[in-house]
Design an enzyme around this catalytic site. Structure first.
Site, PDB file in Angstrom:
ATOM      1  N   GLU A 367       0.832  -1.222   0.000  1.00  0.00           N
ATOM      2  CA  GLU A 367       0.000   0.000   0.000  1.00  0.00           C
ATOM      3  C   GLU A 367       0.861   1.266   0.000  1.00  0.00           C
ATOM      4  O   GLU A 367       0.537   2.267   0.632  1.00  0.00           O
ATOM      5  CB  GLU A 367      -1.005  -0.029   1.153  1.00  0.00           C
ATOM      6  CG  GLU A 367      -2.021  -1.133   0.900  1.00  0.00           C
ATOM      7  CD  GLU A 367      -3.395  -0.885   1.424  1.00  0.00           C
ATOM      8  OE1 GLU A 367      -3.723   0.279   1.723  1.00  0.00           O
ATOM      9  OE2 GLU A 367      -4.163  -1.857   1.499  1.00  0.00           O
TER      10      GLU A 367
HETATM   11  N1  CAA Z   1      -6.552  11.810  -4.199  1.00  0.00           N
HETATM   12  C1  CAA Z   1      -7.065  12.282  -5.362  1.00  0.00           C
HETATM   13  N2  CAA Z   1      -6.286  12.534  -6.451  1.00  0.00           N
HETATM   14  C2  CAA Z   1      -4.961  12.296  -6.340  1.00  0.00           C
HETATM   15  C3  CAA Z   1      -4.371  11.822  -5.154  1.00  0.00           C
HETATM   16  C4  CAA Z   1      -5.222  11.579  -4.056  1.00  0.00           C
HETATM   17  N3  CAA Z   1      -4.729  11.125  -2.905  1.00  0.00           N
HETATM   18  N4  CAA Z   1      -3.034  11.668  -5.357  1.00  0.00           N
HETATM   19  C5  CAA Z   1      -2.787  12.054  -6.604  1.00  0.00           C
HETATM   20  N5  CAA Z   1      -3.954  12.441  -7.209  1.00  0.00           N
HETATM   21  C6  CAA Z   1      -4.137  12.965  -8.561  1.00  0.00           C
HETATM   22  C7  CAA Z   1      -3.279  14.218  -8.737  1.00  0.00           C
HETATM   23  O1  CAA Z   1      -3.974  15.366  -8.321  1.00  0.00           O
HETATM   24  C8  CAA Z   1      -3.022  14.206 -10.233  1.00  0.00           C
HETATM   25  O2  CAA Z   1      -4.149  14.719 -10.884  1.00  0.00           O
HETATM   26  P1  CAA Z   1      -3.981  15.713 -12.184  1.00  0.00           P
HETATM   27  O3  CAA Z   1      -3.161  14.926 -13.172  1.00  0.00           O
HETATM   28  O4  CAA Z   1      -5.387  15.952 -12.605  1.00  0.00           O
HETATM   29  O5  CAA Z   1      -3.263  16.911 -11.664  1.00  0.00           O
HETATM   30  C9  CAA Z   1      -2.961  12.717 -10.559  1.00  0.00           C
HETATM   31  O6  CAA Z   1      -3.635  12.034  -9.504  1.00  0.00           O
HETATM   32  C10 CAA Z   1      -1.549  12.209 -10.655  1.00  0.00           C
HETATM   33  O7  CAA Z   1      -0.929  12.472  -9.405  1.00  0.00           O
HETATM   34  P2  CAA Z   1       0.631  12.646  -9.264  1.00  0.00           P
HETATM   35  O8  CAA Z   1       1.114  13.614 -10.283  1.00  0.00           O
HETATM   36  O9  CAA Z   1       0.913  12.958  -7.835  1.00  0.00           O
HETATM   37  O10 CAA Z   1       1.135  11.193  -9.673  1.00  0.00           O
HETATM   38  P3  CAA Z   1       2.556  10.530  -9.574  1.00  0.00           P
HETATM   39  O11 CAA Z   1       2.751   9.702 -10.789  1.00  0.00           O
HETATM   40  O12 CAA Z   1       3.588  11.552  -9.222  1.00  0.00           O
HETATM   41  O13 CAA Z   1       2.388   9.464  -8.370  1.00  0.00           O
HETATM   42  C11 CAA Z   1       2.146   8.616  -6.149  1.00  0.00           C
HETATM   43  C12 CAA Z   1       1.798   9.696  -7.161  1.00  0.00           C
HETATM   44  C13 CAA Z   1       1.726   9.187  -4.807  1.00  0.00           C
HETATM   45  C14 CAA Z   1       3.620   8.285  -6.113  1.00  0.00           C
HETATM   46  C15 CAA Z   1       1.330   7.362  -6.484  1.00  0.00           C
HETATM   47  O14 CAA Z   1       1.743   6.796  -7.700  1.00  0.00           O
HETATM   48  C16 CAA Z   1       1.409   6.271  -5.403  1.00  0.00           C
HETATM   49  O15 CAA Z   1       0.722   6.364  -4.379  1.00  0.00           O
HETATM   50  N6  CAA Z   1       2.238   5.246  -5.643  1.00  0.00           N
HETATM   51  C17 CAA Z   1       2.247   4.072  -4.748  1.00  0.00           C
HETATM   52  C18 CAA Z   1       1.253   3.067  -5.218  1.00  0.00           C
HETATM   53  C19 CAA Z   1       0.779   2.172  -4.126  1.00  0.00           C
HETATM   54  O16 CAA Z   1       0.566   2.580  -2.990  1.00  0.00           O
HETATM   55  N7  CAA Z   1       0.566   0.912  -4.479  1.00  0.00           N
HETATM   56  C20 CAA Z   1       0.018  -0.027  -3.527  1.00  0.00           C
HETATM   57  C21 CAA Z   1      -0.771  -1.070  -4.235  1.00  0.00           C
HETATM   58  S1  CAA Z   1      -2.095  -1.726  -3.279  1.00  0.00           S
HETATM   59  C22 CAA Z   1      -1.440  -2.822  -2.185  1.00  0.00           C
HETATM   60  O17 CAA Z   1      -0.286  -2.886  -1.945  1.00  0.00           O
HETATM   61  C23 CAA Z   1      -2.487  -3.591  -1.465  1.00  0.00           C
HETATM   62  C24 CAA Z   1      -2.152  -4.851  -0.820  1.00  0.00           C
HETATM   63  O18 CAA Z   1      -1.457  -5.711  -1.306  1.00  0.00           O
HETATM   64  C25 CAA Z   1      -2.772  -5.124   0.484  1.00  0.00           C
END
Ligand code: CAA
Length: 386
Positions: A367
């Site tokens: 996550e």
């Molecule tokens: N809420 C709403 N919108 C959001 C947001 C949020 N929390 N975070 C980002 N956005 C939107 C941004 O506003 C942006 O919108 P616009 O293009 O319209 O401006 C868009 O999403 C892209 O955002 P970023 O430019 O910030 O994107 P990024 O490529 O730089 O990445 C990141 C952001 C935070 C690194 C994201 O990719 C991330 O969280 N990565 C980690 C993924 C992750 O947690 N994976 C886990 C998988 S699930 C799991 O593990 C479950 C399990 O096994 C139990």
């Protein structure tokens, strides 16, 4: 000296008291066996379903308990004190249903949520791919192509918790490769849809009773009525889900830490060396003091994050990331110290703390890694830049 957990309402107190009993009677005695066998504990899933623990924050009108996120995280914590794999049954049911809760239409909510809340269906969330873990958006390859009233999904997801046991999987796929963050859409893929198969199961260090699989989509036909939200809204849905699910993983981490602290404390009271209990030697007593302070601090941060989820606060992204970061790191350090306090016994599979240490590690990875949580927190403070 149980770690401190307080209830915010009479209803929550009742739920937590019953969960404590269930955990003591039915979950704790199974924990070592679940870890050893590496099999999904269907009996525990059934127990949770019978006790209404699989749909705590789902509104009553969609078959859930209509509880708060605060109650939900406390339940995950309570289960994780004894068995991290079992706590994931509650947490991933939540993760898998959140896309529907957040972005589903009323019709979709009525179609999917009651069976998830009752435990008749298990849910999963499929975002991660071979080359797209932290960089969830930029490297996503799974494609969804519109064909009349349906979409054809092609691609592969990996590290999907509940992959082999889930009946419904919320899958994120690219619908427009040119549109960046607006080019991803979210779909509910149901078990048995042609072209959807479950691939290999990962062999893991910890959370061994929780199946983690590869999912394969080969021209998988998904009806357009299973798309969540509008085309192109998928990435934002995925991120909004993580804002609410990361506190669940933080709760799992906190529970593991609290369980290890309790075990190490009791051991340090009983085990005598140099004529007195080892806990009364400063070397061990101060370790326990730091562990206790860390667990209680992490708990306050988590409950505040969950409270903000309930409130719909505008800064849940920041608070969820802080809770996941702190609780995950505390889980790792506290379980490592618990193994140290038990010495050779801590290293033996006859005692639970080595399992807790193995289970803790994943909370710093899934996550969103701890590095991603720091990225999210720092962006909330100073912005993303170019
Ligand atoms: N809420 C709403 N919108 C959001 C947001 C949020 N929390 N975070 C980002 N956005 C939107 C941004 O506003 C942006 O919108 P616009 O293009 O319209 O401006 C868009 O999403 C892209 O955002 P970023 O430019 O910030 O994107 P990024 O490529 O730089 O990445 C990141 C952001 C935070 C690194 C994201 O990719 C991330 O969280 N990565 C980690 C993924 C992750 O947690 N994976 C886990 C998988 S699930 C799991 O593990 C479950 C399990 O096994 C139990």
């Amino acid at each position: 000296m149980a770690a401190t957990q307080f209830a915010t309402s009479d209803e929550e107190a009742l739920i937590l008291a019953s969960v404590r009993d269930l955990v003591a009677e039915k979950v704790a005695p199974r924990a070592a066996e679940i870890d050893d066998s590496g099999e999904f504990p269907w009996d525990i899933k059934q127990l949770f379903a019978q006790n209404d623990l699989l749909g705590i924050p789902i509104p009553v009108e969609y078959g859930g308990l209509g509880g708060t996120f605060v109650t939900y995280v406390k339940v995950v914590e309570e289960v994780a004190k004894a068995c991290a794999s079992s706590s994931l049954i509650v947490a991933v049911q939540e993760l898998g249903m959140l896309p529907i809760m957040i972005a589903g239409s009323d019709e979709q909510k009525r179609r999917f949520l009651p069976k998830i809340a009752s435990g008749e269906h298990l849910a999963a969330y499929a975002l991660t791919e071979v080359s797209s873990g932290s960089d969830a958006l930029g490297s996503m390859k799974t494609r969804a192509v519109r064909k009349g009233d349906s979409y054809a999904l092609t691609g592969q997801k990996i590290w999907i918790t509940n992959g082999s046991v889930a009946d419904v999987v919320c899958v994120f796929a690219v619908t427009d490769p040119e549109a960046g963050s607006r080019g991803v859409s979210a779909f509910v893929v149901e078990k048995g849809m042609p072209g959807f198969t479950v691939g290999k199961k990962e062999k893991k260090m910890g959370i061994r009773g929780s199946p983690t699989n590869e999912l394969i989509f080969d021209d998988c036909e998904v009806p357009a009525v299973n798309r969540l939200g509008e085309e192109g809204e998928g990435f934002k849905i995925a991120m909004r889900v993580l804002d609410k699910s990361r506190p669940g993983i933080a709760a799992q981490a906190l529970g593991i830490a609290a369980g290890a602290l309790d075990y190490a404390t009791n051991y340090a009271k009983d085990r005598v060396a140099f004529g007195k209990p080892i806990g009364q030697h400063q070397g061990v007593g101060f370790m326990l003091a730091d562990m206790k302070a860390d667990v209680e601090a992490a708990r306050l941060l988590l409950y505040e994050a969950a409270r903000r989820c309930d409130e719909g606060a505008s800064d849940v992204t920041l608070w969820a990331a802080m809770a996941k970061l702190k609780c995950g790191d505390v889980a790792m350090s506290v379980t490592t110290d618990a193994v140290q306090i038990l010495g050779g016994f801590g290293y033996s599979t006859e005692y639970p703390v080595e399992r807790m240490m193995r289970d803790a590690k994943i909370t710093q990875i899934y996550e969103g890694t701890q590095q991603i949580q720091r990225l999210v927190i720092s962006r909330a403070l100073v912005g993303k830049g170019k």
